[in-house]
Design an enzyme around this catalytic site. Structure first.
Site, PDB file in Angstrom:
ATOM      1  N   ARG A  75      20.846  27.232  37.507  1.00 49.20           N
ATOM      2  CA  ARG A  75      21.534  27.386  38.788  1.00 49.20           C
ATOM      3  C   ARG A  75      21.185  28.754  39.365  1.00 49.20           C
ATOM      4  O   ARG A  75      21.464  29.780  38.741  1.00 49.20           O
ATOM      5  CB  ARG A  75      23.056  27.282  38.564  1.00 49.20           C
ATOM      6  CG  ARG A  75      23.851  27.605  39.789  1.00 49.20           C
ATOM      7  CD  ARG A  75      25.364  27.461  39.595  1.00 49.20           C
ATOM      8  NE  ARG A  75      26.002  27.870  40.822  1.00 49.20           N
ATOM      9  CZ  ARG A  75      26.884  28.866  40.930  1.00 49.20           C
ATOM     10  NH1 ARG A  75      27.324  29.507  39.875  1.00 49.20           N
ATOM     11  NH2 ARG A  75      27.360  29.198  42.108  1.00 49.20           N
ATOM     12  N   HIS A 119      25.571  32.492  48.035  1.00 50.01           N
ATOM     13  CA  HIS A 119      26.249  33.273  46.991  1.00 50.01           C
ATOM     14  C   HIS A 119      26.448  34.688  47.543  1.00 50.01           C
ATOM     15  O   HIS A 119      25.953  35.668  46.990  1.00 50.01           O
ATOM     16  CB  HIS A 119      25.420  33.253  45.701  1.00 50.01           C
ATOM     17  CG  HIS A 119      26.215  33.578  44.466  1.00 50.01           C
ATOM     18  ND1 HIS A 119      26.214  32.793  43.338  1.00 50.01           N
ATOM     19  CD2 HIS A 119      27.039  34.611  44.179  1.00 50.01           C
ATOM     20  CE1 HIS A 119      26.994  33.331  42.411  1.00 50.01           C
ATOM     21  NE2 HIS A 119      27.510  34.444  42.897  1.00 50.01           N
ATOM     22  N   GLU A 164      32.165  30.236  45.123  1.00 51.07           N
ATOM     23  CA  GLU A 164      33.454  30.927  45.118  1.00 51.07           C
ATOM     24  C   GLU A 164      33.904  31.423  46.490  1.00 51.07           C
ATOM     25  O   GLU A 164      33.999  32.637  46.724  1.00 51.07           O
ATOM     26  CB  GLU A 164      33.407  32.111  44.152  1.00 51.07           C
ATOM     27  CG  GLU A 164      33.109  31.705  42.740  1.00 51.07           C
ATOM     28  CD  GLU A 164      33.356  32.826  41.732  1.00 51.07           C
ATOM     29  OE1 GLU A 164      33.576  33.973  42.146  1.00 51.07           O
ATOM     30  OE2 GLU A 164      33.347  32.535  40.537  1.00 51.07           O
ATOM     31  N   ASN A 286      33.826  27.443  38.194  1.00 50.18           N
ATOM     32  CA  ASN A 286      33.537  28.726  37.550  1.00 50.18           C
ATOM     33  C   ASN A 286      34.816  29.171  36.866  1.00 50.18           C
ATOM     34  O   ASN A 286      35.865  29.310  37.515  1.00 50.18           O
ATOM     35  CB  ASN A 286      33.155  29.792  38.589  1.00 50.18           C
ATOM     36  CG  ASN A 286      31.785  29.553  39.187  1.00 50.18           C
ATOM     37  OD1 ASN A 286      31.081  28.611  38.817  1.00 50.18           O
ATOM     38  ND2 ASN A 286      31.398  30.411  40.112  1.00 50.18           N
ATOM     39  N   TYR A 288      36.566  31.956  34.081  1.00 46.51           N
ATOM     40  CA  TYR A 288      36.459  33.159  33.243  1.00 46.51           C
ATOM     41  C   TYR A 288      37.722  33.467  32.450  1.00 46.51           C
ATOM     42  O   TYR A 288      37.662  33.903  31.319  1.00 46.51           O
ATOM     43  CB  TYR A 288      36.096  34.375  34.105  1.00 46.51           C
ATOM     44  CG  TYR A 288      34.672  34.301  34.608  1.00 46.51           C
ATOM     45  CD1 TYR A 288      33.625  34.741  33.821  1.00 46.51           C
ATOM     46  CD2 TYR A 288      34.375  33.747  35.858  1.00 46.51           C
ATOM     47  CE1 TYR A 288      32.308  34.656  34.252  1.00 46.51           C
ATOM     48  CE2 TYR A 288      33.069  33.650  36.301  1.00 46.51           C
ATOM     49  CZ  TYR A 288      32.038  34.107  35.494  1.00 46.51           C
ATOM     50  OH  TYR A 288      30.739  34.005  35.913  1.00 46.51           O
ATOM     51  N   GLU A 344      29.780  28.248  36.002  1.00 46.88           N
ATOM     52  CA  GLU A 344      29.748  29.616  35.470  1.00 46.88           C
ATOM     53  C   GLU A 344      30.815  29.751  34.404  1.00 46.88           C
ATOM     54  O   GLU A 344      31.949  29.276  34.578  1.00 46.88           O
ATOM     55  CB  GLU A 344      30.074  30.673  36.547  1.00 46.88           C
ATOM     56  CG  GLU A 344      28.945  31.014  37.464  1.00 46.88           C
ATOM     57  CD  GLU A 344      29.324  32.082  38.494  1.00 46.88           C
ATOM     58  OE1 GLU A 344      30.158  32.962  38.193  1.00 46.88           O
ATOM     59  OE2 GLU A 344      28.780  32.008  39.599  1.00 46.88           O
TER      60      GLU A 344
HETATM   61  C1  GCO Z   1      31.254  35.119  40.537  1.00 45.64           C
HETATM   62  C2  GCO Z   1      29.967  35.309  40.754  1.00 45.64           C
HETATM   63  C3  GCO Z   1      29.109  36.024  39.810  1.00 45.64           C
HETATM   64  C4  GCO Z   1      29.711  37.145  39.002  1.00 45.64           C
HETATM   65  C5  GCO Z   1      30.376  36.639  37.786  1.00 45.64           C
HETATM   66  C6  GCO Z   1      30.981  37.718  36.922  1.00 45.64           C
HETATM   67  O1  GCO Z   1      31.193  33.949  40.587  1.00 45.64           O
HETATM   68  O2  GCO Z   1      32.129  35.941  40.542  1.00 45.64           O
HETATM   69  O3  GCO Z   1      29.464  34.052  40.895  1.00 45.64           O
HETATM   70  O4  GCO Z   1      28.225  36.474  40.759  1.00 45.64           O
HETATM   71  O5  GCO Z   1      28.722  38.019  38.652  1.00 45.64           O
HETATM   72  O6  GCO Z   1      31.400  35.774  38.121  1.00 45.64           O
HETATM   73  O7  GCO Z   1      31.952  38.418  37.621  1.00 45.64           O
END
Ligand code: GCO
Length: 438
Positions: A75, A119, A164, A286, A288, A344
């Site tokens: 991607r 992006h 995002e 995405n 985290y 992600e």
């Molecule tokens: C995000 C972005 C990435 C970042 C990653 C880490 O989605 O925030 O897609 O560009 O680098 O998430 O923070």
């Protein structure tokens, strides 16, 4: 052994401004991130994406690197100002040629390209006309999508319109910590125009019946800090503002009511909600971390985040793999069982410099392992997950944090541009080759 389904896609993700460099080459126009990163005080130590990972010149080696990691998908994003320097108007053939060559190289290596259109690196010329706060951007975006479809659509079948939109809207336009660096609560208009741009581009890209089109959202696993009524209410606001502002309209439900309670009204015109809810083939997630929300009626957003108890990454984000399973299951069940991709997932840790040509990153390895386990559990619960894209292929320009945060499964020595596969990268390559978690 936890087996993944046959045909599961294994990839990594990157974004143009974070890796390409070559910001002044071959006719590329200026982006808002060039301007922002060159503004004193905006990024860590004044770091910029001028050179970054020099991927523009090294893409063939980087594709070979992916191949060596057994990956079968990638991607990446296209830099709008590289392709249309002013955002609208003349197309820069050399910019398109770069992406054509990259796509050819990927296909040759049997790596399926997933192309993100936006992006965050908006052409500066469009920002000067108001950027995403100006509704005219929707037509410009549709035109940009048409240019990419014409140039790449014979070989690219997987399209992601936006990355995002929440982060772009709120970090860029309310908090001002990302480009374009604006502090203004009119972010609701920015969010709306992003969604409209998605809708028109999705409709256009789907004119090719063999195309698979979706968009990517930052999804946070929101949980109340305690079971008190106040915190449960706070979590409801947090979820609405972080997740549902985008999920709900994309899936035809309009905006959550919480949005208009905390932001000025969204400038919705007739037909907009239908445009935004254009049929899509998948949703990119995405993920985290989670957000533990504490309710507070007097805070502007009606909640504030509190620190979770788990271990933290170098970003200060709590490691919480269960949240990935939870969000996949939740979106799948509540939004009509869409095909999902994890577009992600990954972690920054303070890697020690290479020793004897090796980078040991046990925390990142464990982060990826536990999150893959969470994906497998969601699949076992019946959720359709088509693939997983680790963020990121290699260390890169982490926005306002510059090069101080390393997310790669490949280490980049920025002084020589040498790439070294980290222990997490070797681990990931093994998982991919076995299509299973040992
Ligand atoms: C995000 C972005 C990435 C970042 C990653 C880490 O989605 O925030 O897609 O560009 O680098 O998430 O923070």
């Amino acid at each position: 052994m936890t087996q993944f389904p046959p045909g599961f896609l294994w990839g990594t993700a990157t974004a143009a401004y974070q890796i390409e460099g070559a910001v002044k080459e071959d006719g590329r126009g200026e982006s808002i991130w060039d301007v922002f990163s060159h503004t004193p005080g905006k990024t860590y130590r004044g770091d910029t994406g001028d050179v970054a990972c020099d991927h523009y010149h090294r893409f063939r080696d980087d594709v070979a690197l992916m191949k060596s990691l057994n990956l079968n998908a990638y991607r990446f994003s296209v830099s709008w100002p590289r392709v249309i320097p002013e955002g609208t108007g003349p197309v820069n053939q050399k910019g398109l040629d770069f992406y054509k060559a990259l796509v050819d190289e990927l296909i040759e290596a049997e790596i399926r390209p997933f192309v993100t259109l936006f992006h965050w690196d908006l052409p500066q010329a469009l920002q000067e006309k108001g950027g995403f706060a100006n509704r005219d951007i929707v037509g410009a975006f549709e035109n940009y999508a048409a240019v990419l479809k014409d140039a790449l659509g014979d070989r690219v079948k997987d399209w992601i319109t936006l990355n995002e939109p929440s982060v772009y809207s709120f970090m860029g336009h309310v908090l001002g910590v990302h480009a374009p660096g604006i502090n203004d609560p009119k972010a609701a208009a920015v969010a709306h125009h992003l969604l409209l741009a998605h809708g028109v581009a999705a409709r256009l890209l789907k004119e090719d019946p063999s195309a698979s089109v979706g968009t990517t959202l930052a999804i946070t696993a929101v949980e109340p800090a305690t079971q008190s009524e106040q915190d449960i209410k706070g979590a409801k606001y947090a979820d609405a503002l972080q997740n549902r502002v985008f999920l709900d309209p994309l899936f035809g439900r309009g905006y959550p009511t919480e949005m208009s309670e905390v932001f000025p009204p969204v400038p919705i015109e007739e037909g907009d909600l239908e445009t935004i809810a254009a049929p899509i083939d998948f949703l990119g997630v995405n993920y985290y971390t989670r957000l533990l929300a504490s309710g507070n009626d007097s805070s502007p957003l009606k909640f504030f985040p509190i620190e979770g108890p788990g271990p933290k990454t170098a970003m200060g984000w709590e490691v919480y793999p269960k949240g990935l399973k939870d969000v996949l299951v939740r979106i799948y069940r509540e939004y009509g069982e869409p095909l999902l991709y994890v577009t992600e997932n990954g972690a920054a840790f303070d890697d020690k410099p290479p020793k004897d040509g090796k980078v040991e990153d046990p925390e990142r390895l464990e982060y990826i392992r536990t999150h893959l386990q969470a994906v497998a559990e969601a699949i076992a619960d019946g959720v359709r997950v088509g693939g997983y894209f680790c963020w990121s292929l290699m260390d890169n320009f982490e926005w306002s944090f510059g090069f101080s945060k390393r997310f790669g499964i490949v280490y980049v020595d920025y002084s020589t541009q040498q790439r070294i596969v980290k222990a997490s990268g070797k681990f990931y390559a093994r998982v991919v080759s076995e299509n299973a978690l040992g």
